[in-house]
Design an enzyme around this catalytic site. Structure first.
Site, short mmCIF file in Angstrom:
data_model
loop_
_atom_site.label_atom_id
_atom_site.label_comp_id
_atom_site.label_asym_id
_atom_site.label_seq_id
_atom_site.Cartn_x
_atom_site.Cartn_y
_atom_site.Cartn_z
N HIS A 149 1.56 5.32 -2.20
CA HIS A 149 1.06 6.39 -3.22
C HIS A 149 2.40 6.97 -3.79
CE1 HIS A 149 -3.18 6.32 -1.68
NE2 HIS A 149 -2.48 5.88 -0.65
N TRP A 168 0.70 13.83 3.20
CA TRP A 168 0.16 13.46 4.51
C TRP A 168 0.91 13.03 5.39
CZ3 TRP A 168 -1.37 12.13 -0.55
CH2 TRP A 168 -2.83 12.51 -1.07
N ASP A 190 2.48 3.42 2.79
CA ASP A 190 1.30 4.26 2.50
C ASP A 190 2.06 5.56 1.83
OD1 ASP A 190 -1.22 5.40 2.19
OD2 ASP A 190 -1.78 5.79 4.16
N HIS A 219 0.91 -1.21 -0.05
CA HIS A 219 -0.02 0.09 0.08
C HIS A 219 0.89 1.31 0.28
CE1 HIS A 219 -3.84 1.98 0.87
NE2 HIS A 219 -3.07 3.03 1.23
N HIS A 228 -9.43 1.70 -0.03
CA HIS A 228 -9.04 2.66 1.17
C HIS A 228 -10.49 2.29 1.78
CE1 HIS A 228 -5.72 4.17 -0.97
NE2 HIS A 228 -5.40 4.98 0.11
N GLN A 280 -9.25 9.27 -5.63
CA GLN A 280 -9.25 9.74 -4.21
C GLN A 280 -10.21 10.76 -3.63
OE1 GLN A 280 -5.68 10.65 -2.01
NE2 GLN A 280 -7.94 10.90 -0.92
N GLU A 303 -11.02 4.32 6.85
CA GLU A 303 -9.98 5.08 7.22
C GLU A 303 -10.52 6.32 7.93
OE1 GLU A 303 -5.45 7.07 6.14
OE2 GLU A 303 -7.06 6.64 4.66
#
Length: 429
Positions: free
Chosen positions: A60, A316, A310, A58, A211, A153, A214
């Site tokens: 990005h 983030w 992630d 996982h 996702h 997203q 979350e």
């Protein structure tokens, strides 16, 4: 016979020691003690750990290493990170995304991370991120297995046209169907998105990785819908729910039912310890929730659970280093997985288990498998998690593609050793 490579005197994650590994034509040709053969290249492991490559299920990659552009996430929250990513998307070019992603892939190789599942934002009509990461996938294919997830997203129904953009991304060659049901405008729209996305995956014969929940909201229960749709459509073993943090707030009775449904449907789970311990519980004072999903309980219910990283230096999360042992260590601590068996399992959660979730072919340290492996400056998986050791050699298809020197301290202390090897400190067993 002369092999391409032999690693001698290796320790393996399963506890075997004194093992030689012979590689020929990109595959493991022999794995046993004292192989009596020659090789073009020989590496003496000196009893150190040889592991299959690390796997990040996982990530990005489209946003990685963008920290500070166009500004920093001042609050450090998930929602400001999403807003900041929305500001960056129209500013960045395909070339910029490619350059950042390739820099990260270089870092990944140095850490022995040779397989990555990355979510690719498909919310915008121009699909720059998709174009960029398709280029990256092709550029790194000889040394990293890069799997792309079509990730809406901004919500597949919340963002205008995102459903059409997602289908275009799949037509362009993206591998996996993604989603974010808890970010849709209503719970009903979230459930509708899960149903539609699973139907798309079933029709196209693809995997699903969403996702899912979350959130700290115990009523965010889209994983229940995901398990149902997996069962209804016969997607057993092809579906993963990522994050699943609302489970840490759900009541135990509902969770007991939910885990049974997940296990029955073969739904897999991917926790992201670094990010969720940072982002979740932001509305709590004290006591403050840990943020990570119920890793131990999911695992013990027979569900495949992996750890993902992630984010690294993006809107983030401003930290990270492509080190999956850092991820395993955080997952271990947050999940209180402190028995010897639990700690060894945490090593599997960044190697063998995510490899199965991603469906990687030829993965593992067995005869006939691909000759992909990492030599670590550690004797066993627990020591590796504790030390975050140097990757002495990273091997792909039987060839060394990255090397590090042993980490040794030179001391200047009276009546003490001149050299200090951190692996000298081991438990008495």
């Amino acid at each position: 016979m002369v092999f391409d490579l032999i690693i001698r005197n290796a320790s393996l994650p399963d506890g075997r020691t004194g093992v030689d590994i012979a590689c020929d034509k990109g595959y493991i040709a022999c794995l046993e003690p004292n192989i009596s053969a020659e090789a073009v290249e020989v590496i003496d492991a000196h009893s150190m750990l040889v592991s299959p490559p690390f796997v990040d299920s996982h990530f990005h990659l489209d946003a990685t290493l963008s920290l500070g552009r166009p500004r920093l996430n001042r609050s450090g929250t998930l929602l400001e990170g999403i807003a900041l990513w929305g500001e960056l998307k129209p500013l960045q070019s395909v070339e910029e995304i490619v350059a950042r992603a390739l820099r990260y892939c270089d870092l990944a190789v140095s850490q022995g991370l040779l397989a990555i599942r990355t979510h690719v934002d498909v919310s915008d009509q121009d699909l720059k991120t998709v174009e960029a990461l398709l280029q990256v996938r092709d550029k790194v294919k000889d040394y990293i297995d890069l799997q792309l997830v079509a990730f809406p997203q901004d919500g597949v129904f919340r963002a205008k046209g995102a459903d059409e953009h997602l289908l275009r991304a799949l037509d362009m060659g993206v591998d996996v169907v993604g989603g974010i049901p808890h970010y849709e405008r209503t719970m009903a729209d979230g459930a509708r998105s899960v149903r539609w996305l699973c139907e798309v995956a079933a029709e196209r014969g693809l995997q699903v990785d969403m996702h899912c929940d979350e959130s700290d909201d115990p009523l965010s229960r889209h994983i229940e819908t995901l398990a149902y749709e997996t069962q209804r459509l016969g997607l057993h073993g092809r579906v993963a729910g990522s994050h699943l943090t609302s489970m840490h707030s759900m009541d135990n009775y509902f969770v007991s039912k939910l885990m049974s449904l997940m296990a029955e449907a073969g739904v897999q789970a991917i926790a992201n310890p670094l990010i969720n311990i940072m982002l979740q519980g932001r509305h709590d004072t004290y006591p403050k929730r840990r943020g990570q999903t119920r890793v131990r309980e999911l695992r013990d219910a027979g569900i495949s659970v992996a750890f993902g990283s992630d984010c690294v230096m993006d809107p983030w999360y401003s930290l990270g280093s492509a080190d999956m042992l850092e991820v395993a260590s955080m997952g271990l601590h947050v999940g209180q997985l402190s028995s010897r068996e639990d700690m060894r399992w945490c090593f599997d959660a960044v190697t063998e288990i995510p490899a199965r979730i991603m469906g990687l072919e030829g993965y593992g340290l067995k005869k006939g498998k691909k000759a992909d492996m990492v030599l670590l400056q550690a004797h066993d998986p627990i020591e590796a998690i504790r030390m975050k050791p140097n990757r002495l050699a990273v091997i792909r298809a039987g060839k060394v593609i990255s090397q590090m020197e042993r980490r040794v301290a030179h001391l200047a202390l009276s009546d003490r050793p001149a050299l200090l090897d951190p692996t000298d400190y081991r438990p008495q067993e």
